[in-house]
Design a protein around this motif. Structure first.
Motif, mmCIF file in Angstrom:
data_model
loop_
_atom_site.group_PDB
_atom_site.id
_atom_site.type_symbol
_atom_site.label_atom_id
_atom_site.label_comp_id
_atom_site.label_asym_id
_atom_site.label_seq_id
_atom_site.Cartn_x
_atom_site.Cartn_y
_atom_site.Cartn_z
ATOM 1 N N SER A 27 0.826 -1.200 0.000
ATOM 2 C CA SER A 27 0.000 0.000 0.000
ATOM 3 C C SER A 27 0.864 1.255 0.000
ATOM 4 O O SER A 27 1.908 1.302 0.639
ATOM 5 C CB SER A 27 -0.894 -0.008 1.243
ATOM 6 N N PRO A 28 0.395 2.283 -0.678
ATOM 7 C CA PRO A 28 1.179 3.525 -0.745
ATOM 8 C C PRO A 28 0.970 4.441 0.470
ATOM 9 O O PRO A 28 0.715 5.633 0.320
ATOM 10 C CB PRO A 28 0.670 4.165 -2.032
ATOM 11 N N ILE A 29 1.070 3.904 1.677
ATOM 12 C CA ILE A 29 0.890 4.713 2.886
ATOM 13 C C ILE A 29 1.902 5.858 2.907
ATOM 14 O O ILE A 29 1.549 7.019 3.119
ATOM 15 C CB ILE A 29 1.032 3.861 4.161
ATOM 16 N N GLU A 30 3.169 5.509 2.690
ATOM 17 C CA GLU A 30 4.217 6.526 2.711
ATOM 18 C C GLU A 30 3.934 7.618 1.682
ATOM 19 O O GLU A 30 3.991 8.813 1.995
ATOM 20 C CB GLU A 30 5.575 5.884 2.432
ATOM 21 N N GLU A 31 3.588 7.208 0.469
ATOM 22 C CA GLU A 31 3.317 8.177 -0.589
ATOM 23 C C GLU A 31 2.117 9.059 -0.259
ATOM 24 O O GLU A 31 2.111 10.251 -0.545
ATOM 25 C CB GLU A 31 3.097 7.470 -1.933
ATOM 26 N N PHE A 32 1.080 8.465 0.355
ATOM 27 C CA PHE A 32 -0.101 9.244 0.719
ATOM 28 C C PHE A 32 0.248 10.308 1.756
ATOM 29 O O PHE A 32 -0.137 11.474 1.622
ATOM 30 C CB PHE A 32 -1.222 8.328 1.249
ATOM 31 N N VAL A 33 0.986 9.924 2.790
ATOM 32 C CA VAL A 33 1.378 10.885 3.826
ATOM 33 C C VAL A 33 2.251 11.984 3.217
ATOM 34 O O VAL A 33 2.103 13.164 3.552
ATOM 35 C CB VAL A 33 2.073 10.174 5.004
ATOM 36 N N LEU A 34 3.134 11.615 2.305
ATOM 37 C CA LEU A 34 3.959 12.617 1.618
ATOM 38 C C LEU A 34 3.093 13.602 0.830
ATOM 39 O O LEU A 34 3.366 14.804 0.816
ATOM 40 C CB LEU A 34 4.980 11.942 0.699
ATOM 41 N N LEU A 35 2.037 13.100 0.191
ATOM 42 C CA LEU A 35 1.120 13.980 -0.543
ATOM 43 C C LEU A 35 0.401 14.946 0.404
ATOM 44 O O LEU A 35 0.212 16.123 0.075
ATOM 45 C CB LEU A 35 0.093 13.156 -1.320
ATOM 46 N N VAL A 36 -0.011 14.447 1.565
ATOM 47 C CA VAL A 36 -0.686 15.317 2.538
ATOM 48 C C VAL A 36 0.273 16.419 2.994
ATOM 49 O O VAL A 36 -0.094 17.598 3.040
ATOM 50 C CB VAL A 36 -1.217 14.504 3.747
ATOM 51 N N LEU A 37 1.507 16.042 3.297
ATOM 52 C CA LEU A 37 2.503 17.036 3.709
ATOM 53 C C LEU A 37 2.736 18.067 2.607
ATOM 54 O O LEU A 37 2.859 19.258 2.875
ATOM 55 C CB LEU A 37 3.817 16.348 4.096
ATOM 56 N N GLU A 38 2.767 17.609 1.376
ATOM 57 C CA GLU A 38 2.936 18.518 0.241
ATOM 58 C C GLU A 38 1.754 19.485 0.144
ATOM 59 O O GLU A 38 1.924 20.681 -0.088
ATOM 60 C CB GLU A 38 3.067 17.703 -1.046
ATOM 61 N N LYS A 39 0.534 18.955 0.325
ATOM 62 C CA LYS A 39 -0.680 19.785 0.226
ATOM 63 C C LYS A 39 -0.691 20.906 1.258
ATOM 64 O O LYS A 39 -1.281 21.960 1.016
ATOM 65 C CB LYS A 39 -1.938 18.929 0.410
ATOM 66 N N ILE A 40 -0.063 20.670 2.416
ATOM 67 C CA ILE A 40 -0.063 21.712 3.450
ATOM 68 C C ILE A 40 1.252 22.509 3.447
ATOM 69 O O ILE A 40 1.503 23.299 4.357
ATOM 70 C CB ILE A 40 -0.383 21.150 4.851
ATOM 71 N N GLY A 41 2.059 22.278 2.419
ATOM 72 C CA GLY A 41 3.258 23.075 2.228
ATOM 73 C C GLY A 41 4.379 22.810 3.212
ATOM 74 O O GLY A 41 5.159 23.720 3.515
ATOM 75 N N ARG A 42 4.469 21.597 3.687
ATOM 76 C CA ARG A 42 5.519 21.265 4.657
ATOM 77 C C ARG A 42 6.712 20.644 3.950
ATOM 78 O O ARG A 42 6.566 19.905 2.983
ATOM 79 C CB ARG A 42 4.993 20.289 5.705
ATOM 80 N N ASP A 43 7.895 20.945 4.470
ATOM 81 C CA ASP A 43 9.131 20.412 3.929
ATOM 82 C C ASP A 43 10.067 20.083 5.083
ATOM 83 O O ASP A 43 10.055 20.766 6.110
ATOM 84 C CB ASP A 43 9.781 21.436 2.995
ATOM 85 N N LYS A 44 10.838 19.031 4.898
ATOM 86 C CA LYS A 44 11.812 18.581 5.907
ATOM 87 C C LYS A 44 11.122 18.113 7.193
ATOM 88 O O LYS A 44 11.604 18.330 8.293
ATOM 89 C CB LYS A 44 12.833 19.679 6.225
ATOM 90 N N GLU A 45 9.976 17.449 7.030
ATOM 91 C CA GLU A 45 9.241 16.865 8.157
ATOM 92 C C GLU A 45 9.497 15.363 8.176
ATOM 93 O O GLU A 45 9.628 14.734 7.126
ATOM 94 C CB GLU A 45 7.727 17.097 8.015
ATOM 95 N N GLU A 46 9.535 14.791 9.371
ATOM 96 C CA GLU A 46 9.698 13.347 9.516
ATOM 97 C C GLU A 46 8.559 12.828 10.392
ATOM 98 O O GLU A 46 8.356 13.317 11.504
ATOM 99 C CB GLU A 46 11.054 13.046 10.155
#
Length: 165
Positions: A27-46
């Motif tokens: 499942s693309p869990i990692e990719e989905f969370v990355l998309l959410v972070l992108e949508k809210i303009g976050r960078d360098k988050e872990e």
């Protein structure tokens, strides 16, 4: 660029073990969370996502919130920073997602388990990035008013074509 780590409870209940394995492997869990972070303009988050069962999350809920019952998701915001060869990173935190609660929530909200999982992941990311919804919670048939829940639903609409399950 962001980082997402996905894992599961070692001794997870047999009732959700196959689902947890599938989420880790296919499942693309990692990719989905990355998309959410992108949508809210976050960078360098872990962020870490940890799948568990009723008993596991009940213990954390009892210890940390003094509620001796399972819940669907718990978030543990960290907020500390570290630096590596790729720059400075913010440890947003960890989210625990209870896979035994997933079908119950989906049924309660009248949605698929896939949609409910996306809602939990998005909700968790927003909390780990410092957002809060106070006393307001999603209710069937009622439009949310608080900024966090409105944003959550907007993100889910934008990512509705993504399949996790």
């Amino acid at each position: 660029m962001n980082r997402v780590f996905v894992s599961m409870q070692d001794d997870i209940s047999k009732t959700v073990e196959k689902k947890a394995q599938m989420l880790l492997e296919n499942s693309p869990i990692e990719e989905f969370v990355l998309l959410v972070l992108e949508k809210i303009g976050r960078d360098k988050e872990e962020i870490s996502v940890f799948f568990c069962d009723d008993d596991f999350i009940r213990a954390y809920n009892a210890k940390d919130r003094e509620i001796d019952a399972p819940t669907d998701i718990l978030e543990y915001e960290n907020g500390s920073e570290y630096e590596d060869e790729q720059g400075k990173w913010r440890l947003s935190g960890d989210m625990l997602i209870n896979l035994e609660m997933l079908p119950k929530n989906a049924d309660s909200f009248g949605v698929s388990e896939d949609e409910e999982l996306k809602r939990l992941l998005t909700h968790g990311v927003l909390h780990l990035c410092g957002m809060n919804h106070g006393e307001e919670h999603l209710e069937v048939g009622i439009e949310p008013k608080c900024e966090m829940l409105v944003l959550q639903e907007k993100i889910l609409l934008a990512l509705s074509d993504t399949k996790l399950l």
